[in-house]
Design a protein around this motif. Structure first.
Motif, PDB file in Angstrom:
ATOM      1  N   ARG A   2       0.836  -1.202   0.000  1.00 59.79           N
ATOM      2  CA  ARG A   2       0.000   0.000   0.000  1.00 59.79           C
ATOM      3  C   ARG A   2       0.865   1.243   0.000  1.00 59.79           C
ATOM      4  N   ALA A   3       0.329   2.295  -0.586  1.00 61.01           N
ATOM      5  CA  ALA A   3       1.064   3.543  -0.716  1.00 61.01           C
ATOM      6  C   ALA A   3       1.073   4.311   0.598  1.00 61.01           C
ATOM      7  N   ALA A   4       2.010   5.255   0.678  1.00 60.44           N
ATOM      8  CA  ALA A   4       2.101   6.136   1.840  1.00 60.44           C
ATOM      9  C   ALA A   4       0.861   7.020   1.912  1.00 60.44           C
ATOM     10  N   SER A   5       0.581   7.514   3.118  1.00 61.34           N
ATOM     11  CA  SER A   5      -0.649   8.270   3.352  1.00 61.34           C
ATOM     12  C   SER A   5      -0.745   9.507   2.474  1.00 61.34           C
ATOM     13  N   GLU A   6       0.396  10.179   2.192  1.00 65.32           N
ATOM     14  CA  GLU A   6       0.326  11.393   1.390  1.00 65.32           C
ATOM     15  C   GLU A   6      -0.068  11.097  -0.058  1.00 65.32           C
ATOM     16  N   ILE A   7       0.353   9.936  -0.575  1.00 73.70           N
ATOM     17  CA  ILE A   7      -0.048   9.525  -1.923  1.00 73.70           C
ATOM     18  C   ILE A   7      -1.524   9.138  -1.934  1.00 73.70           C
ATOM     19  N   LEU A   8      -1.947   8.392  -0.921  1.00 69.95           N
ATOM     20  CA  LEU A   8      -3.348   7.974  -0.848  1.00 69.95           C
ATOM     21  C   LEU A   8      -4.293   9.165  -0.699  1.00 69.95           C
ATOM     22  N   ALA A   9      -3.859  10.199   0.005  1.00 76.33           N
ATOM     23  CA  ALA A   9      -4.720  11.370   0.195  1.00 76.33           C
ATOM     24  C   ALA A   9      -5.043  12.025  -1.142  1.00 76.33           C
ATOM     25  N   VAL A  10      -4.048  12.142  -2.014  1.00 70.70           N
ATOM     26  CA  VAL A  10      -4.290  12.712  -3.345  1.00 70.70           C
ATOM     27  C   VAL A  10      -5.131  11.759  -4.175  1.00 70.70           C
ATOM     28  N   TRP A  11      -4.776  10.482  -4.145  1.00 70.40           N
ATOM     29  CA  TRP A  11      -5.496   9.483  -4.933  1.00 70.40           C
ATOM     30  C   TRP A  11      -6.989   9.476  -4.609  1.00 70.40           C
ATOM     31  N   HIS A  12      -7.321   9.475  -3.332  1.00 71.08           N
ATOM     32  CA  HIS A  12      -8.722   9.340  -2.927  1.00 71.08           C
ATOM     33  C   HIS A  12      -9.554  10.582  -3.243  1.00 71.08           C
ATOM     34  N   ALA A  13      -8.902  11.690  -3.586  1.00 76.72           N
ATOM     35  CA  ALA A  13      -9.649  12.856  -4.053  1.00 76.72           C
ATOM     36  C   ALA A  13     -10.304  12.583  -5.404  1.00 76.72           C
ATOM     37  N   PHE A  14      -9.870  11.502  -6.087  1.00 80.43           N
ATOM     38  CA  PHE A  14     -10.411  11.133  -7.394  1.00 80.43           C
ATOM     39  C   PHE A  14     -11.338   9.913  -7.310  1.00 80.43           C
ATOM     40  N   ASP A  15     -11.772   9.548  -6.119  1.00 77.64           N
ATOM     41  CA  ASP A  15     -12.570   8.332  -5.955  1.00 77.64           C
ATOM     42  C   ASP A  15     -13.854   8.338  -6.780  1.00 77.64           C
ATOM     43  N   ASP A  16     -14.464   9.498  -6.950  1.00 77.55           N
ATOM     44  CA  ASP A  16     -15.740   9.534  -7.674  1.00 77.55           C
ATOM     45  C   ASP A  16     -15.568  10.000  -9.117  1.00 77.55           C
ATOM     46  N   LYS A 182     -15.385   4.304 -29.707  1.00 79.29           N
ATOM     47  CA  LYS A 182     -16.654   3.900 -29.110  1.00 79.29           C
ATOM     48  C   LYS A 182     -16.794   4.563 -27.746  1.00 79.29           C
ATOM     49  N   PRO A 183     -18.028   4.740 -27.288  1.00 80.56           N
ATOM     50  CA  PRO A 183     -18.232   5.290 -25.943  1.00 80.56           C
ATOM     51  C   PRO A 183     -17.906   4.241 -24.884  1.00 80.56           C
ATOM     52  N   LEU A 184     -17.219   4.677 -23.864  1.00 80.38           N
ATOM     53  CA  LEU A 184     -16.870   3.783 -22.763  1.00 80.38           C
ATOM     54  C   LEU A 184     -16.883   4.586 -21.469  1.00 80.38           C
ATOM     55  N   VAL A 185     -17.527   4.038 -20.457  1.00 81.32           N
ATOM     56  CA  VAL A 185     -17.570   4.683 -19.145  1.00 81.32           C
ATOM     57  C   VAL A 185     -17.297   3.628 -18.089  1.00 81.32           C
ATOM     58  N   GLU A 186     -16.384   3.910 -17.172  1.00 82.34           N
ATOM     59  CA  GLU A 186     -16.075   3.011 -16.063  1.00 82.34           C
ATOM     60  C   GLU A 186     -16.037   3.827 -14.775  1.00 82.34           C
ATOM     61  N   ARG A 187     -16.475   3.196 -13.703  1.00 82.52           N
ATOM     62  CA  ARG A 187     -16.420   3.886 -12.421  1.00 82.52           C
ATOM     63  C   ARG A 187     -16.358   2.896 -11.278  1.00 82.52           C
ATOM     64  N   ARG A 188     -15.637   3.264 -10.230  1.00 85.46           N
ATOM     65  CA  ARG A 188     -15.617   2.473  -9.004  1.00 85.46           C
ATOM     66  C   ARG A 188     -16.844   2.807  -8.171  1.00 85.46           C
ATOM     67  N   ILE A 189     -17.519   1.779  -7.694  1.00 85.36           N
ATOM     68  CA  ILE A 189     -18.704   1.954  -6.863  1.00 85.36           C
ATOM     69  C   ILE A 189     -18.381   1.419  -5.472  1.00 85.36           C
ATOM     70  N   TYR A 190     -18.373   2.295  -4.486  1.00 82.53           N
ATOM     71  CA  TYR A 190     -17.994   1.910  -3.125  1.00 82.53           C
ATOM     72  C   TYR A 190     -19.212   1.414  -2.353  1.00 82.53           C
ATOM     73  N   THR A 191     -19.105   0.203  -1.816  1.00 79.99           N
ATOM     74  CA  THR A 191     -20.154  -0.356  -0.973  1.00 79.99           C
ATOM     75  C   THR A 191     -19.552  -0.666   0.404  1.00 79.99           C
ATOM     76  N   GLU A 192     -20.373  -1.147   1.315  1.00 80.87           N
ATOM     77  CA  GLU A 192     -19.888  -1.459   2.657  1.00 80.87           C
ATOM     78  C   GLU A 192     -18.942  -2.650   2.661  1.00 80.87           C
ATOM     79  N   THR A 193     -19.051  -3.536   1.679  1.00 82.53           N
ATOM     80  CA  THR A 193     -18.278  -4.773   1.698  1.00 82.53           C
ATOM     81  C   THR A 193     -17.139  -4.824   0.676  1.00 82.53           C
ATOM     82  N   GLU A 194     -17.263  -4.068  -0.421  1.00 77.91           N
ATOM     83  CA  GLU A 194     -16.224  -4.099  -1.436  1.00 77.91           C
ATOM     84  C   GLU A 194     -16.371  -2.912  -2.383  1.00 77.91           C
ATOM     85  N   VAL A 195     -15.376  -2.755  -3.243  1.00 77.57           N
ATOM     86  CA  VAL A 195     -15.422  -1.739  -4.291  1.00 77.57           C
ATOM     87  C   VAL A 195     -15.754  -2.453  -5.600  1.00 77.57           C
TER      88      VAL A 195
END
Length: 255
Positions: A2-16, A182-195
């Motif tokens: 896993r990445a260091a906290s400072e890298i994860l902080a930037v990364w998670h700003a793009f979660d949605d 072609k059109p393509l859309v992907e997204r992570r969907i966060y749930t209580e049990t998994e992404v």
């Protein structure tokens, strides 16, 4: 791994942030140049329309976000200036260890790719890609990733880990933005049990997770597709419809 906290902080700003090829079709239709948008324009479009972009957009945006926090980052990828191009980002922690940050393929979080680190392993790992374990190996300047799915399906991807020069990245991005395949859309969907990983392609949409892939109800009209994309991404309906129209009516297949 896993990445260091400072890298994860930037990364998670793009979660949605979805990965989507709709904005490039919409921007292509506008007639504005260049086709590869600046980070400033991408931010404006997101504020107004809820859009994000393809892998080149997301890599440029993520590099800018890392650098604003004092984190060294650069683009990596493969097959630049071809229809098979893909780019991601390598970010360095305080000890100089590199982590792959791939928003274009909607990875759950960055993963260590520094083979010289004692924490690096080639054993399959869960928690980095929805519904799959990943096994990494690094040989010379190449990262090889094997995706292992619950149903036994196996797929692979390779990244050239040599930094892509900024000018070369922009040139490759400009090339990519002019490809309207072609059109393509992907997204992570966060749930209580998994992404989960949600994806919409030409004719269907589905969710992938630990139990495999589940297809959603068929879309029977343009309006159905627009509404489904809007529901999952929050993107402006008019932008979605205009982009899908570009893909549906283009007389020239650019790639």
């Amino acid at each position: 791994m896993r990445a260091a906290s400072e890298i994860l902080a930037v990364w998670h700003a793009f979660d949605d942030f979805p990965m989507e090829t709709l904005t490039k079709a919409w921007h292509y239709r506008s007639g504005n140049e260049p086709k590869q948008r600046s980070v400033e324009l991408m931010r404006l479009h997101r504020e107004r329309y809820g859009s994000s972009g393809n892998c080149f957009d997301l890599a440029l945006w993520l590099i800018d976000a890392f650098r604003r926090e004092g984190i060294s980052a650069y683009a990596v990828g493969h097959d630049l200036l071809t229809p098979n191009a893909h780019v991601a980002v390598a970010a360095l922690d305080g000890r100089g260890r590199a982590y792959l940050c791939d928003l274009g393929d909607q990875w759950i979080e960055p993963i260590l790719i520094d083979a010289g680190s004692g924490d690096f392993t080639e054993e399959p790992l869960a928690g980095f890609v929805s519904g799959a374990r990943v096994a990494l190996s690094v040989r010379d300047s190449w990262l090889h990733v094997v995706y292992l799915r619950p149903n036994g399906k196996r797929s692979e991807q390779t990244y050239d880990l040599r930094p892509i020069a900024p000018d070369a990245l922009l040139a490759a991005g400009e090339y990519s933005q002019r490809l309207l395949r072609k059109p393509l859309v992907e997204r992570r969907i966060y749930t209580e049990t998994e992404v989960l990983h949600w994806e919409l392609g030409d004719d269907a949409s589905y969710l992938s997770g630990k139990r495999g892939r589940t297809e959603e109800e068929p879309m029977r009209s343009l309006a159905d597709r627009v509404e489904r994309i809007h529901r999952h991404t929050g993107m402006d309906r008019q932008v979605i419809e205009q982009a899908l129209t570009v893909y549906g009516t283009a007389s020239i297949q650019f790639d």
